[in-house]
Design a protein around this motif. Structure first.
Motif, PDB file in Angstrom:
ATOM      1  N   GLY A 232       0.901  -1.532   0.244  1.00 33.87           N
ATOM      2  CA  GLY A 232       0.024   0.101  -0.552  1.00 33.87           C
ATOM      3  C   GLY A 232       0.721   1.318   0.407  1.00 33.87           C
ATOM      4  N   ASN A 233       2.074   0.989   0.133  1.00 32.89           N
ATOM      5  CA  ASN A 233       2.838   2.318  -0.019  1.00 32.89           C
ATOM      6  C   ASN A 233       3.993   2.438  -0.907  1.00 32.89           C
ATOM      7  OD1 ASN A 233       4.671   4.499   0.588  1.00 32.89           O
ATOM      8  ND2 ASN A 233       5.770   3.582   2.499  1.00 32.89           N
ATOM      9  N   GLU A 234       3.539   3.582  -1.832  1.00 29.23           N
ATOM     10  CA  GLU A 234       3.963   3.503  -3.214  1.00 29.23           C
ATOM     11  C   GLU A 234       5.368   3.857  -2.887  1.00 29.23           C
ATOM     12  OE1 GLU A 234       3.439   4.800  -7.078  1.00 29.23           O
ATOM     13  OE2 GLU A 234       1.613   5.562  -6.158  1.00 29.23           O
ATOM     14  N   ALA A 235       6.029   4.518  -2.134  1.00 28.92           N
ATOM     15  CA  ALA A 235       6.685   5.250  -1.500  1.00 28.92           C
ATOM     16  C   ALA A 235       8.299   4.440  -1.396  1.00 28.92           C
ATOM     17  CB  ALA A 235       7.115   6.293  -0.765  1.00 28.92           C
ATOM     18  N   SER A 236       7.383   3.341  -0.563  1.00 28.53           N
ATOM     19  CA  SER A 236       8.278   2.113  -0.092  1.00 28.53           C
ATOM     20  C   SER A 236       9.674   1.298  -1.632  1.00 28.53           C
ATOM     21  CB  SER A 236       7.513   0.827   0.455  1.00 28.53           C
ATOM     22  OG  SER A 236       6.477   0.181  -0.596  1.00 28.53           O
ATOM     23  N   GLY A 237       8.585   1.768  -2.132  1.00 33.47           N
ATOM     24  CA  GLY A 237       9.177   0.777  -4.110  1.00 33.47           C
ATOM     25  C   GLY A 237       8.663  -0.774  -4.701  1.00 33.47           C
ATOM     26  N   LEU A 238       9.171  -0.773  -5.985  1.00 35.56           N
ATOM     27  CA  LEU A 238       8.764  -1.658  -5.933  1.00 35.56           C
ATOM     28  C   LEU A 238       9.945  -3.120  -5.569  1.00 35.56           C
ATOM     29  CD1 LEU A 238       8.200  -0.732  -9.572  1.00 35.56           C
ATOM     30  CD2 LEU A 238       6.425  -1.274  -8.296  1.00 35.56           C
ATOM     31  N   PRO A 240      11.364  -6.918  -5.820  1.00 32.03           N
ATOM     32  CA  PRO A 240      12.153  -7.661  -7.334  1.00 32.03           C
ATOM     33  C   PRO A 240      11.044  -7.898  -8.521  1.00 32.03           C
ATOM     34  CG  PRO A 240      12.714  -8.165  -4.694  1.00 32.03           C
ATOM     35  CD  PRO A 240      11.460  -7.386  -4.359  1.00 32.03           C
ATOM     36  N   GLY A 241      12.226  -8.049  -9.595  1.00 33.11           N
ATOM     37  CA  GLY A 241      10.745  -8.496 -10.595  1.00 33.11           C
ATOM     38  C   GLY A 241      10.400  -7.841 -10.995  1.00 33.11           C
ATOM     39  N   ILE A 242       9.878  -6.624 -10.608  1.00 35.03           N
ATOM     40  CA  ILE A 242       8.705  -5.597 -11.623  1.00 35.03           C
ATOM     41  C   ILE A 242       9.762  -4.851 -12.088  1.00 35.03           C
ATOM     42  CG2 ILE A 242       6.936  -3.799 -10.651  1.00 35.03           C
ATOM     43  CD1 ILE A 242       6.145  -6.189  -8.097  1.00 35.03           C
ATOM     44  N   ASP A 243       8.875  -4.438 -13.209  1.00 32.62           N
ATOM     45  CA  ASP A 243       9.483  -4.030 -14.174  1.00 32.62           C
ATOM     46  C   ASP A 243       8.745  -2.410 -13.608  1.00 32.62           C
ATOM     47  OD1 ASP A 243      10.337  -1.998 -16.340  1.00 32.62           O
ATOM     48  OD2 ASP A 243      11.001  -3.764 -17.433  1.00 32.62           O
ATOM     49  N   PRO A 244      10.084  -1.521 -13.329  1.00 38.75           N
ATOM     50  CA  PRO A 244       9.009  -0.198 -13.105  1.00 38.75           C
ATOM     51  C   PRO A 244       8.274   0.911 -13.988  1.00 38.75           C
ATOM     52  CG  PRO A 244      11.610  -0.075 -12.992  1.00 38.75           C
ATOM     53  CD  PRO A 244      11.201  -1.345 -13.278  1.00 38.75           C
ATOM     54  N   SER A 245       9.045   0.539 -15.707  1.00 42.71           N
ATOM     55  CA  SER A 245       8.696   1.230 -16.359  1.00 42.71           C
ATOM     56  C   SER A 245       7.557   0.846 -17.182  1.00 42.71           C
ATOM     57  CB  SER A 245       9.656   0.905 -17.488  1.00 42.71           C
ATOM     58  OG  SER A 245       9.623  -0.534 -18.543  1.00 42.71           O
TER      59      SER A 245
END
Length: 686
Positions: A232-238, A240-245
């Motif tokens: 639920g916290n987008e600021a914590s980052g994705l 592992p293995g999820i492409d941020p693009s």
């Protein structure tokens, strides 16, 4: 007599890889001891030429001896020559009752006494068969020698003179065959190649490139899973293995390739299994998606353990989070050796950690841990590598770009080459290529395509030789000239063997005529291939696989790919006719948990509602169809055993006055057989 024994000892030493000379000369130099390389070397020897296999690793057979014992063959009659001979020898091995120390051949469903060949086997058996075939042919094998990719190719006027390995050994030859999964030799020579997915527009294809819209397969998330490190916290980052693009645009090309894994050989025989090890470098965060997926309600076993003889498996990827290490291989095809070793090591740690997690982690549901409790790694396989496969499954890497590029059009027989050197017939099969965050904020997989070509198709000779003017004496039976999606079908081990044999046959003809491989007379090549029992021609019933396009039909037609799917529906093409590329079925499972919703905006009027499905005796006779329009709800029942009445494609469930947002929902609630979902047609009543 002493001389003859000494000579025999020397020959055996050469076959086992103990060549010590700094330079050797052979008619045919095969780089890569994969299944294709082995078939090529054997064929060259049988045609009277000296042949050497230069193998970078310590084992022969590539994936065939590296755990992939569940042969993805397609039609068996499309496999001939040395390829079929290999599977015939596998069958001969298992004909012997002594080959079954942990089981009985009569109890194994894939052993059929009346068949000429057997298509499933243990890794160590496959390698032993290959070694025996090479020895019989008198092929020299040199192991543990990697090509010097910077300065190891000596060419003159586009003709390769020799290749040199990192240790300094030089192999001179008249013909060279790149049989590696990576295409290292072709790249070092300077032959054109591509990596990644082409856009559909490049070759006039329909299922290449990014495939978010066609995400109907079972190897995806079927429940909502949060993608962030701190839920639920987008600021914590994705995680592992999820492409941020992001997922990208459907049908567009990109740099991504389908995921790799190891095809593990597991055992359910207590005396022949070892526990899954917890690897050094284990990172629990790598499996957070797996654990959250379980906690969200997806209780499918994320493995596909296909049974081999003697209680062993060929274990493949399955479901949303499994053995495929999605997105972690993009750099592998062109990486340095050191970089590749690091990538391989990361894949090994990930997959070993996955298995340990499934078997032991307290957040894994007990039902899953119980299923895992009967499995371990096979104790008598891969003895020099801790019972772990010695070959990672490199599903695609470089693909040569030649004067003929195999594409989806070839696979569907819409285009037919005139210089066939073998047949393919397996699905156009791409595993997932990326993980991304959807517009709704959940994680999803993308890139998995499983589409049948509808029968065998021909593979062009021009696709296994470089463009004219790039290399006169090089053939490439593995990293052939192909689009990403066509390669998904071609990349099967039996086909690699077929193409390896055809490549060596062409090399022999080119040597005898003192000509380039591009100038080999196809009529002469074809004559020899047929004499050696290669399958080259399409069966009489083979026809172009035509697609019924939704846009070509009357009214408003919504295909399953554009519908909202709830649950783990599986795509299929087994039974015609269907709209677009496939239809869905529920596997006759999870009753009441699966549905598909087709939604559109309609102009006010009376509409005939048609449902497309494929009929079969195993179908349900009580499939619920619910039409939602505003506050109104209409219910119908569909008998899918009955053949569709409209053009063998659609059946009408009724006529209704409709207007505005309208949804047709098809579910498997309380159904008494398989439920199939394909398309919905709203046909205005005149």
């Amino acid at each position: 007599m002493k001389y003859r024994l000494t000579l025999l000892t020397s020959l055996l030493a050469v076959v086992s890889g103990s060549v010590t000379a700094a330079e050797s000369r052979h008619d045919v130099v095969v780089y890569g001891g994969t299944s294709a390389g082995i078939a090529a070397a054997i064929q060259a020897a049988r045609m009277g030429h000296s042949a050497v296999i230069v193998e970078p690793g310590q084992h022969l057979g590539g994936l065939t001896s590296g755990g992939l014992g569940w042969t993805d063959s397609g039609r068996k009659d499309a496999i001939g020559g040395i390829s079929r001979e290999f599977y015939q020898r596998i069958k001969k091995h298992y004909d012997d009752p002594k080959s079954w120390p942990f089981g009985k051949r009569e109890a194994y469903s894939r052993y059929r006494a009346q068949d000429d060949a057997m298509w499933t086997f243990e890794p160590k058996v496959a390698e032993a068969v290959y070694v025996a075939m090479l020895k019989e042919a008198g092929v020299t094998v040199v192991k543990g020698e990697r090509l010097n990719r910077k300065t190891g190719v000596n060419s003159k006027n586009k003709t390769i003179v020799s290749i040199t390995t990192e240790s300094g050994k030089t192999f001179r030859g008249r013909m060279f065959i790149d049989a590696t999964y990576e295409g290292d030799l072709l790249a070092a020579v300077g032959v054109s190649f591509s990596v990644g997915r082409e856009g559909n527009s490049v070759y006039g294809e329909a299922i290449n490139g990014i495939q978010k819209r066609l995400n109907t397969h079972k190897h995806r998330f079927v429940v909502d899973v949060d993608p962030f490190v701190e839920a639920g916290n987008e600021a914590s980052g994705l995680l592992p293995g999820i492409d941020p693009s992001g997922g990208g645009t459907d049908g567009k090309g990109d740099h991504r390739i389908q995921a790799y894994c190891f095809r593990m050989c597991m055992s359910n025989v207590p005396e022949n299994r070892v526990p899954f090890p917890k690897p050094d470098g284990y990172d629990e965060l790598q499996y957070e998606l797996l654990l959250r997926n379980f906690e969200a309600g997806d209780l499918r076993l994320p493995l596909k353990p296909d049974m081999m003889p003697n209680g062993k498996t060929d274990t493949n990827n399955n479901c949303a989070v499994s053995t495929d290490y999605i997105g972690m291989n993009y750099d592998y095809p062109t990486a340095t050796y050191a970089q590749r070793e690091a990538i391989i090591r990361r894949h090994e740690v990930y997959q070993k950690g996955l298995m340990w997690t499934l078997a032991n982690h307290p957040r894994v549901p007990e039902v899953i841990r119980k299923k895992m409790s009967v499995w371990g790694l096979a104790k008598d396989e891969f003895l020099d590598n801790g019972n772990w496969p010695h070959q990672m499954y490199v599903r695609e890497a470089r693909r040569m770009k030649s004067d003929y590029v195999m594409t989806e059009l070839d696979c569907r027989r819409i285009r037919k080459c005139e210089d066939s050197v073998g047949l393919g017939s397996y699905n156009m099969d791409s595993h997932n290529c990326q993980r991304y965050v959807t517009d709704k904020g959940f994680v999803q997989n993308e890139g998995d395509v499983q589409e049948s070509p509808g029968g065998p198709y021909m593979i062009s000779y021009r696709s296994i030789v470089p463009k004219k003017g790039e290399a006169d004496n090089l053939l490439v039976p593995v990293c052939i000239s192909s689009s990403h999606i066509a390669y998904g079908s071609i990349r099967m081990e039996p086909v690699f063997m077929v193409l390896g044999q055809s490549a060596a046959t062409a090399a022999s003809i080119a040597m005898k005529k003192n000509q380039s491989v591009q100038d080999v007379d196809y009529a002469e090549l074809r004559k020899r291939l047929l004499a050696d029992k290669q399958a080259l021609d399409l069966p009489p019933e083979a026809a172009p696989k035509k697609i019924i396009r939704a846009a070509s039909l009357e009214g408003i037609v919504i295909d399953d790919v554009d519908a909202e799917k709830i649950g783990a529906w599986s795509p299929s093409t087994s039974i015609a006719n269907y709209v677009e590329r496939s239809y869905l079925h529920d596997g006759n499972d999870a009753k009441g948990q699966m549905s598909v919703r087709f939604t559109t905006d309609l102009k006010p009027g009376r509409y005939d509602i048609h449902i497309a499905y494929t009929a079969n005796p195993n179908r349900a006779t009580n499939v619920p169809v619910i039409v939602h329009t505003g506050r109104e709800v209409e219910r119908f029942t569909l008998d899918q055993k009955a053949k569709p009445k409209v053009d063998g494609l659609f059946t009408s469930v009724g006529r209704l006055l409709l207007g505005g947002k309208t949804t047709v929902e098809i579910s498997n609630a309380k159904t008494n057989g398989y439920v199939v979902v394909d398309a919905v047609q709203f046909l205005p009543v005149k």
